[in-house]
Write a protein that holds these residues in place. Structure first.
Motif, PDB file in Angstrom:
ATOM      1  N   LYS A 103      45.640  11.965  -5.803  1.00 37.42           N
ATOM      2  CA  LYS A 103      44.437  11.254  -6.256  1.00 37.42           C
ATOM      3  C   LYS A 103      43.809  10.473  -5.105  1.00 37.42           C
ATOM      4  O   LYS A 103      42.591  10.271  -5.082  1.00 37.42           O
ATOM      5  N   ALA A 118      34.709   6.753  -9.858  1.00 33.84           N
ATOM      6  CA  ALA A 118      35.076   5.353 -10.058  1.00 33.84           C
ATOM      7  C   ALA A 118      35.529   4.756  -8.729  1.00 33.84           C
ATOM      8  O   ALA A 118      36.275   5.388  -7.986  1.00 33.84           O
ATOM      9  N   VAL A 141      42.337   0.272 -13.831  1.00 31.33           N
ATOM     10  CA  VAL A 141      43.200   1.409 -14.153  1.00 31.33           C
ATOM     11  C   VAL A 141      44.114   1.655 -12.962  1.00 31.33           C
ATOM     12  O   VAL A 141      43.651   1.791 -11.829  1.00 31.33           O
ATOM     13  N   LYS A 143      46.835   4.064 -11.139  1.00 33.41           N
ATOM     14  CA  LYS A 143      47.185   5.488 -11.154  1.00 33.41           C
ATOM     15  C   LYS A 143      48.165   5.836 -10.048  1.00 33.41           C
ATOM     16  O   LYS A 143      47.936   5.488  -8.888  1.00 33.41           O
ATOM     17  N   VAL A 153      48.812   7.445 -15.484  1.00 27.92           N
ATOM     18  CA  VAL A 153      47.590   6.631 -15.561  1.00 27.92           C
ATOM     19  C   VAL A 153      47.809   5.466 -16.523  1.00 27.92           C
ATOM     20  O   VAL A 153      48.210   5.681 -17.670  1.00 27.92           O
ATOM     21  N   VAL A 155      45.811   2.363 -18.130  1.00 24.34           N
ATOM     22  CA  VAL A 155      44.573   1.612 -18.351  1.00 24.34           C
ATOM     23  C   VAL A 155      44.989   0.192 -18.729  1.00 24.34           C
ATOM     24  O   VAL A 155      45.707  -0.010 -19.711  1.00 24.34           O
ATOM     25  N   GLU A 185      41.806   1.489  -9.877  1.00 24.06           N
ATOM     26  CA  GLU A 185      40.451   1.987 -10.051  1.00 24.06           C
ATOM     27  C   GLU A 185      39.680   1.071 -10.976  1.00 24.06           C
ATOM     28  O   GLU A 185      40.262   0.488 -11.896  1.00 24.06           O
ATOM     29  N   GLU A 186      38.383   0.973 -10.749  1.00 24.54           N
ATOM     30  CA  GLU A 186      37.560   0.213 -11.691  1.00 24.54           C
ATOM     31  C   GLU A 186      37.606   0.938 -13.044  1.00 24.54           C
ATOM     32  O   GLU A 186      37.660   2.164 -13.103  1.00 24.54           O
ATOM     33  N   TRP A 187      37.606   0.177 -14.110  1.00 23.98           N
ATOM     34  CA  TRP A 187      37.586   0.741 -15.449  1.00 23.98           C
ATOM     35  C   TRP A 187      36.140   1.077 -15.799  1.00 23.98           C
ATOM     36  O   TRP A 187      35.249   0.245 -15.631  1.00 23.98           O
ATOM     37  N   LEU A 188      35.924   2.306 -16.215  1.00 28.80           N
ATOM     38  CA  LEU A 188      34.570   2.731 -16.548  1.00 28.80           C
ATOM     39  C   LEU A 188      34.424   2.864 -18.048  1.00 28.80           C
ATOM     40  O   LEU A 188      35.305   3.407 -18.723  1.00 28.80           O
ATOM     41  N   GLU A 192      33.676  10.181 -22.413  1.00 28.15           N
ATOM     42  CA  GLU A 192      34.439  11.086 -21.560  1.00 28.15           C
ATOM     43  C   GLU A 192      33.979  12.517 -21.761  1.00 28.15           C
ATOM     44  O   GLU A 192      33.792  12.968 -22.889  1.00 28.15           O
ATOM     45  N   LYS A 214      43.653  13.339 -26.436  1.00 30.48           N
ATOM     46  CA  LYS A 214      44.865  13.050 -25.658  1.00 30.48           C
ATOM     47  C   LYS A 214      45.884  12.205 -26.400  1.00 30.48           C
ATOM     48  O   LYS A 214      47.074  12.306 -26.129  1.00 30.48           O
ATOM     49  N   MET A 273      33.488  10.488 -16.607  1.00 28.69           N
ATOM     50  CA  MET A 273      32.984   9.493 -17.549  1.00 28.69           C
ATOM     51  C   MET A 273      31.477   9.482 -17.420  1.00 28.69           C
ATOM     52  O   MET A 273      30.956   9.393 -16.298  1.00 28.69           O
ATOM     53  N   LEU A 282      36.645  10.993 -12.941  1.00 23.37           N
ATOM     54  CA  LEU A 282      37.904  10.274 -13.168  1.00 23.37           C
ATOM     55  C   LEU A 282      39.067  11.039 -12.550  1.00 23.37           C
ATOM     56  O   LEU A 282      40.001  10.448 -12.033  1.00 23.37           O
ATOM     57  N   GLU A 283      39.024  12.347 -12.687  1.00 29.11           N
ATOM     58  CA  GLU A 283      40.131  13.132 -12.137  1.00 29.11           C
ATOM     59  C   GLU A 283      39.716  14.571 -11.952  1.00 29.11           C
ATOM     60  O   GLU A 283      38.787  15.055 -12.597  1.00 29.11           O
TER      61      GLU A 283
HETATM   62  P1  AMP Z   1      43.331  10.948 -16.155  1.00 32.13           P
HETATM   63  O1  AMP Z   1      44.704  11.532 -16.182  1.00 32.13           O
HETATM   64  O2  AMP Z   1      42.885  10.436 -14.801  1.00 32.13           O
HETATM   65  O3  AMP Z   1      42.290  11.773 -16.865  1.00 32.13           O
HETATM   66  O4  AMP Z   1      43.422   9.653 -17.066  1.00 32.13           O
HETATM   67  C1  AMP Z   1      43.853   9.732 -18.401  1.00 32.13           C
HETATM   68  C2  AMP Z   1      42.885   8.970 -19.236  1.00 32.13           C
HETATM   69  O5  AMP Z   1      42.762   7.619 -18.780  1.00 32.13           O
HETATM   70  C3  AMP Z   1      41.475   9.515 -19.143  1.00 32.13           C
HETATM   71  O6  AMP Z   1      41.282  10.580 -20.006  1.00 32.13           O
HETATM   72  C4  AMP Z   1      40.658   8.297 -19.509  1.00 32.13           C
HETATM   73  O7  AMP Z   1      40.624   8.142 -20.909  1.00 32.13           O
HETATM   74  C5  AMP Z   1      41.449   7.174 -18.928  1.00 32.13           C
HETATM   75  N1  AMP Z   1      40.911   6.776 -17.620  1.00 32.13           N
HETATM   76  C6  AMP Z   1      41.271   7.244 -16.403  1.00 32.13           C
HETATM   77  N2  AMP Z   1      40.579   6.649 -15.419  1.00 32.13           N
HETATM   78  C7  AMP Z   1      39.745   5.771 -16.022  1.00 32.13           C
HETATM   79  C8  AMP Z   1      38.759   4.855 -15.540  1.00 32.13           C
HETATM   80  N3  AMP Z   1      38.506   4.690 -14.227  1.00 32.13           N
HETATM   81  N4  AMP Z   1      38.077   4.141 -16.453  1.00 32.13           N
HETATM   82  C9  AMP Z   1      38.330   4.273 -17.770  1.00 32.13           C
HETATM   83  N5  AMP Z   1      39.249   5.101 -18.286  1.00 32.13           N
HETATM   84  C10 AMP Z   1      39.957   5.865 -17.429  1.00 32.13           C
END
Ligand code: AMP
Ligand code: GLY
Length: 436
Positions: A103, A118, A141, A143, A153, A155, A185-188, A192, A214, A273, A282-283
């Motif tokens: 990441k 983010a 967040v 990670k 991850v 949150v 990471e900043e929370w957004l 989604e 999820k 996002m 986000l990923e």
């Molecule tokens: P990821 O594995 O990075 O997709 O993260 C799993 C879940 O965490 C995502 O589906 C989002 O719901 C949440 N998430 C990850 N990064 C953020 C972010 N920067 N801001 C808000 N929610 C996040």
């Protein structure tokens, strides 16, 4: 063509199922596969991460094309190994797969090439991270940098959440070396969205969209899982949003990787996002989502083998990708104890009854045959029951009708997959192709 599918979940069963419908298929193998793929292919006792074992098998059996389902072999370099040996394979090289494998790498790459994502800080020392968290403003967040099977991850909305994350990362060392580097990471806030695309590094084909669910429990409660269900289309994406994602994210990332000397070929999956200032990444995943594949592939018309062969030979622009306009809904049937400690070895009944319904596919994930030949559970996510319908509601009703014909002790599923009809409604009916 002689084809090998690497992986053993419901995503790989869906891939094997779709490939098996190709008139160009001569013979199919799955490594390791499951009880579902055994009906379509020859299962091999080779682990997806045994790259040498897979390579030796593919060389010996003169495999024409290998399709890789999960991320671990891609991140470990299966594509490099196969291509060095002159074998065709669908997927990114080890360097390109770092998009999912690290990441921090993905974040730095996006920053360098101004791809919206983010904001984040990257920490390589626990003490630095702890010092930063004392002053960082919630929510944020946390990670783990490396592969963590979707569990790396955290949150954080409260100081207790952050404490919990630190405990998992540094005290219980839950993610091992994957947490040697950690991002904050900043929370957004926003909606989604995820987008799948195929690319050979020159052409990008954006696929129909899908979203997964999820959380373990109805109403998006309970722990995060690999995904408890999916729907396609998602009703969150329209043509305008899609064009923006292509222009600001997909085309630039393919260019960026090329310029870094790591050209990307394979399935590319962006988790985004949709914020007030547009889409932000986000990923990245370097493969199909599971269970997204189980709702995308039944909607794909035409010959997946031809599309994959074109991709592997850098002729994706010549491939034709068309979609069934009907929505698909997929419901995951999970074992009691999933995601932490699923109970396995339990007999499964009713799969044939479910499959007998028109428009229904039952994709096996964690299944196996007992010594007496009976179908038993062998993992957390046991089956994905997918149904097509004229409307989202019809697909949903049919998927649940089919799911309720299946029984195994401790079976769990969400009852609200695709129940949230809202959002944007226009079907996007794609297969758009563009030059990268
Ligand atoms: P990821 O594995 O990075 O997709 O993260 C799993 C879940 O965490 C995502 O589906 C989002 O719901 C949440 N998430 C990850 N990064 C953020 C972010 N920067 N801001 C808000 N929610 C996040
Ligand atoms: N369902 C999300 C993933 O496969 O990453």
């Amino acid at each position: 063509m002689r084809v090998l599918v690497v992986g053993g979940g419901a995503r790989e069963h869906a891939l094997a199922w779709k490939l098996s419908r190709s008139p160009r298929l001569e013979r199919l193998w799955c490594a390791p596969g499951n009880a579902g793929t055994a009906a379509l292919a020859t299962n091999l006792e080779i682990a997806p991460t045994d790259l040498e074992g897979l390579y030796r098998f593919a060389k010996r059996e003169r495999i024409d094309l290998t399709v890789v389902g999960p991320e671990a072999p891609l991140v470990a370099g299966i594509v490099d190994r196969f291509e060095q040996g002159g074998l065709s394979i669908v997927g990114p090289t080890r360097r390109a797969a770092r998009l999912e494998g690290s990441k921090a790498y993905a974040k730095e790459l996006m920053r360098k090439h101004t791809i919206p994502t983010a904001d984040a800080r990257i920490f390589r020392r626990e003490s630095d991270l702890r010092r930063y968290l004392e002053v960082a403003e919630l929510p944020f967040v946390i990670k783990a940098d490396g592969l963590a099977a979707g569990k790396g991850v955290y949150v954080c909305h409260t100081p207790q959440d952050a404490e919990h994350a630190l405990e998992q990362l540094y005290v219980r060392r839950r993610h091992g070396r994957a947490a040697d580097t950690v991002l904050v990471e900043e929370w957004l806030d926003g909606e989604e969205i995820s987008v799948h695309a195929l690319t050979d590094g020159e052409t990008i084909v954006v696929l129909e969209d899908a979203r997964d669910y999820k959380r373990l429990l109805d109403g998006d409660r309970g722990p995060n899982t690999g995904g408890m269900g999916a729907v396609s289309p998602s009703a969150r994406l329209d043509g305008g949003r899609l064009a923006q994602i292509e222009e600001q994210i997909l085309v630039p990332i393919v260019h960026a990787l090329k310029r870094e000397g790591a050209p990307y070929r394979g399935v590319l999956y962006a988790g985004l996002m949709w914020t007030p200032s547009g889409p932000k990444v986000l990923e990245w995943n370097v493969r199909f989502g599971d269970p997204e594949a189980q709702v995308l592939l039944p909607r794909l018309e035409g010959d997946l083998l031809e599309v994959f062969a074109a991709l592997a030979h850098r002729r994706l622009s010549e491939a034709s990708v068309r979609w069934d306009a009907r929505p698909a809904v997929g419901v995951v049937l999970a074992s009691v104890g999933y995601p932490d400690n699923p109970v396995t070895g339990v007999p499964i009944r009713g799969v044939a009854e479910a499959e007998a319904l028109a428009g229904v596919c039952v994709f096996h994930g964690g299944t196996a045959r007992a010594r007496d030949g009976a179908l038993v559970t062998a993992g957390g996510r046991v089956l994905t029951v997918t149904a097509l319908g004229e409307t989202r509601e019809a697909a949903r009703a049919r998927a649940y009708d089919a799911a309720r014909r299946i029984h195994f002790e401790g079976m769990r599923f969400r009852t609200d997959i695709a129940a949230d009809g809202g959002g944007l409604n226009a079907p996007v009916g794609r297969g758009t192709t563009r030059r990268a």
